[in-house]
Structure formats: C-alpha cells, structure tokens
Motif scaffolding. Structure first.
Motif, PDB file in Angstrom:
ATOM      1  N   GLY A   1     -11.669   2.653 -10.427  1.00 42.72           N
ATOM      2  CA  GLY A   1     -11.202   1.296 -10.144  1.00 42.72           C
ATOM      3  C   GLY A   1      -9.832   1.342  -9.504  1.00 42.72           C
ATOM      4  O   GLY A   1      -8.942   0.555  -9.821  1.00 42.72           O
ATOM      5  N   CYS A   2      -9.664   2.285  -8.565  1.00 46.25           N
ATOM      6  CA  CYS A   2      -8.329   2.558  -8.001  1.00 46.25           C
ATOM      7  C   CYS A   2      -7.803   1.430  -7.117  1.00 46.25           C
ATOM      8  O   CYS A   2      -6.610   1.374  -6.837  1.00 46.25           O
ATOM      9  CB  CYS A   2      -8.349   3.868  -7.220  1.00 46.25           C
ATOM     10  N   GLY A   3      -8.673   0.521  -6.684  1.00 49.24           N
ATOM     11  CA  GLY A   3      -8.225  -0.545  -5.790  1.00 49.24           C
ATOM     12  C   GLY A   3      -7.693  -1.770  -6.506  1.00 49.24           C
ATOM     13  O   GLY A   3      -7.234  -2.720  -5.872  1.00 49.24           O
TER      14      GLY A   3
ATOM     15  N   THR B   1      -3.999  -0.962 -11.095  1.00 52.80           N
ATOM     16  CA  THR B   1      -3.999   0.495 -10.907  1.00 52.80           C
ATOM     17  C   THR B   1      -3.214   0.923  -9.674  1.00 52.80           C
ATOM     18  O   THR B   1      -2.570   1.983  -9.678  1.00 52.80           O
ATOM     19  CB  THR B   1      -5.442   1.032 -10.799  1.00 52.80           C
ATOM     20  N   TYR B   2      -3.229   0.113  -8.627  1.00 54.02           N
ATOM     21  CA  TYR B   2      -2.572   0.493  -7.370  1.00 54.02           C
ATOM     22  C   TYR B   2      -1.081   0.809  -7.540  1.00 54.02           C
ATOM     23  O   TYR B   2      -0.608   1.855  -7.067  1.00 54.02           O
ATOM     24  CB  TYR B   2      -2.802  -0.605  -6.325  1.00 54.02           C
TER      25      TYR B   2
ATOM     26  N   GLU C   1      -7.135   1.203   1.292  1.00 52.76           N
ATOM     27  CA  GLU C   1      -6.654   1.677   2.603  1.00 52.76           C
ATOM     28  C   GLU C   1      -5.225   2.201   2.491  1.00 52.76           C
ATOM     29  O   GLU C   1      -4.880   3.254   3.045  1.00 52.76           O
ATOM     30  CB  GLU C   1      -6.705   0.533   3.630  1.00 52.76           C
ATOM     31  N   ALA C   2      -4.389   1.465   1.734  1.00 56.84           N
ATOM     32  CA  ALA C   2      -2.997   1.890   1.544  1.00 56.84           C
ATOM     33  C   ALA C   2      -2.933   3.202   0.771  1.00 56.84           C
ATOM     34  O   ALA C   2      -2.096   4.065   1.051  1.00 56.84           O
ATOM     35  CB  ALA C   2      -2.220   0.801   0.820  1.00 56.84           C
ATOM     36  N   GLU C   3      -3.839   3.354  -0.203  1.00 63.06           N
ATOM     37  CA  GLU C   3      -3.871   4.593  -0.984  1.00 63.06           C
ATOM     38  C   GLU C   3      -4.270   5.784  -0.118  1.00 63.06           C
ATOM     39  O   GLU C   3      -3.686   6.873  -0.238  1.00 63.06           O
ATOM     40  CB  GLU C   3      -4.831   4.426  -2.171  1.00 63.06           C
TER      41      GLU C   3
ATOM     42  N   GLY D   1       3.160  -3.957  -6.342  1.00 65.71           N
ATOM     43  CA  GLY D   1       4.164  -3.116  -6.966  1.00 65.71           C
ATOM     44  C   GLY D   1       4.704  -2.111  -5.981  1.00 65.71           C
ATOM     45  O   GLY D   1       4.367  -2.128  -4.805  1.00 65.71           O
ATOM     46  N   LYS D   2       5.558  -1.248  -6.480  1.00 55.64           N
ATOM     47  CA  LYS D   2       6.118  -0.190  -5.649  1.00 55.64           C
ATOM     48  C   LYS D   2       6.582   0.948  -6.538  1.00 55.64           C
ATOM     49  O   LYS D   2       6.770   0.781  -7.749  1.00 55.64           O
ATOM     50  CB  LYS D   2       7.268  -0.717  -4.779  1.00 55.64           C
ATOM     51  N   ALA D   3       6.766   2.117  -5.925  1.00 57.79           N
ATOM     52  CA  ALA D   3       7.161   3.295  -6.687  1.00 57.79           C
ATOM     53  C   ALA D   3       8.618   3.210  -7.129  1.00 57.79           C
ATOM     54  O   ALA D   3       8.950   3.493  -8.273  1.00 57.79           O
ATOM     55  CB  ALA D   3       6.923   4.558  -5.859  1.00 57.79           C
ATOM     56  N   GLY D   4       9.495   2.783  -6.235  1.00 56.11           N
ATOM     57  CA  GLY D   4      10.912   2.679  -6.577  1.00 56.11           C
ATOM     58  C   GLY D   4      11.561   4.031  -6.774  1.00 56.11           C
ATOM     59  O   GLY D   4      10.904   5.038  -7.029  1.00 56.11           O
TER      60      GLY D   4
END
Length: 457
Positions: free
Chosen positions: A23-25, A29-30, A55-57, A161-164
């Motif tokens: 369920g990575c999308g 989870t993203y 697509e971003a992943e 979200g974002k990694a930061g």
C-alpha cells in the motif's frame, strides 16, 4: 482493544537495510517512504494502482509493483502495511511464511517520531490536518526544514509530507484504533474530543482515556481550553501544559476577533494577557481561529518567534480537500471538503453560508454504516443548514453492509433532499441544477472528490 499502550520497539530497524511497503501509494505511507529513503534505506513497494505518489516514489528510486503478489516481498527484511491491508494479502502471507517481521504503518511512524527530538503530534477529532499544515508552514518558513506526515496535501511542501533535514517532524496523530499511542512527541496537541469512532471505543470515557494516554506520551501538552472533553483529559495529567482558547482565560487567547472580508478572520493573540501576535488568516472559517491558536502555542516549545506564527498564518492557504475550491460548473463554485462528522460538516456549512452565495448546495456521501446510523439525527440537523441537499449511497469503508441503514433514511429527515445513485449521479445532478450564485460543497472522507472533479470538467 487492538493495541496496547505504547508498543515501542527500539530495535525495530536494527540490522534492517531493505523495507517493503504494502500500500505504498497511500497518503500515510508515502511520507514515511520519503523519510526512510533520505536516511539510506532501500525501499520497495506495491499498490493496486498507479498514482502521483507511486510515480514520485519511482523517481526517488523506489521499486514499485502494481498489484499484490508474494514475489513483491523480494529481499525485504521488514514489511510495512497500511491499515487497509487484510491478513490474507499474499504479500503478508509470504512475509509470515518466511519469518520476515511485519508491522502496521502506525508502529513504524511511532519509531520515526522518536528520530526527531523536536516532534509535534497533532491529535483531535476535528482539524488535525489543517493545524498540522499551519505548524509545518511555520517551521518551513522559519528555515527549520521539518519532516512531515500529514493526512492532506500541503502545497508548500508539494504533498502529504517530506523527509526534512532538521530536528522537527510534524505528525497527524490519529485516534482511530488508538494508533496515536505509538507516538512519542516533544509537543502533543489536542484540538478537541468528539463522539467519533465509538464503534471501536464503545464509550466517550474510553475515547477520553486514549487521549489521556496520548497526552502522557508527550513532553509538553498543548490543549483547547474551550473544549470541555479536552479539559477533562488534561486536568488529570502531570505534564507541562499550554492552553489556548477564545472564551476562557487561556495561556494563549484570541481577542479582537473580526472578519476582514466575508468568512476570513483576523485577531490579536495574548500570551498570559500580554500582546503576542496579530494573526490574519488566509483560510476561511471561524473554526480556523482555534487551529491558528494551536500553532501559536507551539512557538515557545519549538524555539520560534511570534512573527513566525504571523507569517505562517498569512502564507497558509489551506490543505487539499479542506474547503478546496476545485473550479466552476455553470457559474456555480465547486468546493471539496473532507468533513464527514456532523461537527465538521457544521463548521464547513457555517463557513459556506458566511461567504454570501445565493444558495449553498450540500453534496454528502455518508461514510461508514455505524457512524451514519449512530449519528443520523445529528447529520440531519446539520445538513438542514444547506439550501439543498444531495445524498449519495453510504460508503462502507472498512465495514460490511448489514442492510440496516440507507441514505434514503437520512433523506426522509430532510424535506426537498434528493438521493442520487453514485458519483456520476451526483455530478450529473449538479450539472443539471446548479448555476450562477451557487456554492456546491462536496463533503466526504470517501471518494466524493472524484464527483467534484467531474462537476468541474
């Protein structure tokens, strides 16, 4: 109940280099995949369809498979699954057969929350996504480069979200099935506590107990002094607290509240009676005053300045699916909103009515049979605020249909309302009946946004 208090495994990622997400999308989870990719983990994933998230992943180097298959697990040393994934999923079964550890997404989120010493978890029945968006905006504009895991799209960071790269993370702390009890936060925010998810908790007392546990997992607790249920919870904990409110003598209080244009508010914030900031909101709705006050409460514990809150309030123009204007249909303005509980819908319709349109048309897709049945009269009372109500069939979500509740039962309590046969039916009704001067508000946490898109097309 499904979870026990604070199930934290400090060794969860010990020796793990490759993680597979089922369920990575998903919106939950993203952001976790973004964070773990930035920390050097090899990530694979699977989902049922290609989306902008998948697509971003792929662009990040994640190997994404469309469709669920045992082979997708590959060389993973940990398998993470979203709440929607069932135990008979072939990838879950394959991981179990091979002795690979599997964890639900919220457990991994709890682990990630502990990687950031200045974490903020925003809990509450209503307003979590918007308050998270405001706080993340404040940190981002202050140059803190926060990580974020939010339940809606924040345009400033380009997604959920974002990694930061800093010490901060902003997390939407959801009370559904007690998943927020996996978090440990430097700042725990409680916006409000209302009668939702009672099919799981059973009573308001049990729901409030879960929020009490969440508060005890936070180093500093920010809470809404105007919400009685929240005050009940916070009164019994031994944590440093910061309160906010309008009616009460809260630590951070909004005064001189005024509309500077229809539906949009500005106000002064007092900190212990002394001037703190002047907030001018760029999102409509009286309820957003509380979200902004929660943001102001986070300034001191996060080492920020009052002007950071002022700047964020002006720069924050809303989250995806939170009173999001999609476009027009025959001159009628189409709005998509995530509201799905009577309290949220009341706030959304109050905002809609304050904007001065000729008619407010409420298009509602009831979500879950248990909530629709339990709160039927509340839904009817709130929807009666609209000039016209259009109802779709109940979307069951995770629940099976036992045939005991139908949208027609709700329609019977709303004279003049109509029931359509689905997303296309809703879009067609609006195309045939809405016009210049109308505001069409689509309210649901299901897939009603697709109908809103059809209306605009």
């Amino acid at each position: 109940m499904a979870y026990t208090f604070n199930m934290f495994d400090p060794k969860l990622l010990d020796g793990v280099k490759t993680i597979h997400f089922i369920g990575c999308g998903g919106s939950g989870t993203y952001p976790l995949i973004q964070i773990l990719c930035s920390r050097g983990y090899t990530i694979t994933g699977s989902d049922v369809e290609e989306t902008k998230n998948t697509e971003a992943e792929r662009a990040m180097g994640v190997q994404v498979a469309i469709g669920h298959d045992a082979a997708n697990v590959g060389d993973a040393q940990l398998v993470v699954y979203s709440a929607a994934i069932q135990p008979d999923n072939p990838e879950i079964k394959a991981a179990n057969a091979r002795g690979i550890k599997t964890v639900e997404r919220s457990i991994l989120l709890g682990y990630v929350s502990r990687l950031h010493p200045r974490s903020v978890g925003v809990a509450g029945t209503h307003g979590k996504t918007t308050a998270c968006g405001m706080i993340a905006t404040m940190l981002e504009l202050a140059g803190r480069d926060p990580a974020a895991v939010i339940g809606g799209k924040l345009p400033l960071i380009g997604g959920y979200g974002k990694a930061g790269g800093g010490q901060n993370i902003v997390i939407e702390a959801c009370e559904y099935h007690e998943t927020f009890l996996h978090l440990t936060c430097a700042v725990g925010v409680i916006l409000n506590i209302d009668n939702d998810h009672l099919e799981y908790y059973g009573t308001m007392g049990q729901l409030k107990l879960a929020f009490q546990k969440f508060a005890l997992l936070s180093r500093t607790v920010v809470f809404n002094m105007d919400d009685r249920n929240t005050v009940d919870v916070v009164n019994s904990i031994d944590r440093p607290v910061l309160s906010f409110g309008i009616r009460e003598e809260a630590h951070f209080r909004a005064v001189n509240v005024a509309e500077y244009k229809p539906g949009f508010y500005e106000f002064d914030v007092l900190e212990l009676g002394e001037p703190f900031a002047h907030i001018r909101l760029s999102v409509p709705g009286y309820h957003n005053i509380y979200n902004a006050l929660a943001m102001c409460c986070c300034v001191r514990p996060l080492g920020l300045k009052p002007e950071d809150a002022e700047r964020a309030a002006e720069a924050f123009h809303g989250m995806g699916r939170r009173f999001e204007i999609k476009g027009e249909c025959n001159g009628a303005v189409i709005v998509d909103d995530y509201a799905h509980h009577p309290t949220e819908m009341a706030a959304t319709l109050k905002t809609a009515r304050s904007l001065g349109y000729r008619r407010v048309i409420a298009v509602h897709q009831p979500f879950t049979y248990s909530r629709t049945k339990m709160l039927m009269n509340d839904f009817a009372e709130v929807l009666s605020q609209a000039d016209q109500v259009v109802l779709l069939p109940v979307m069951g979500g995770r629940e099976a249909d036992d045939g005991s509740v139908r949208s027609e039962q709700l329609a019977a309590k709303l004279p003049g309302s109509v029931v359509v046969d689905g997303l296309e039916g809703a879009a067609e009704w609006v195309k045939q009946n809405a016009g210049q001067g109308d505001l069409v508000v689509c309210m649901s946490c299901g897939d009603l946004y697709k109908a809103a898109d059809m209306m605009v097309e």
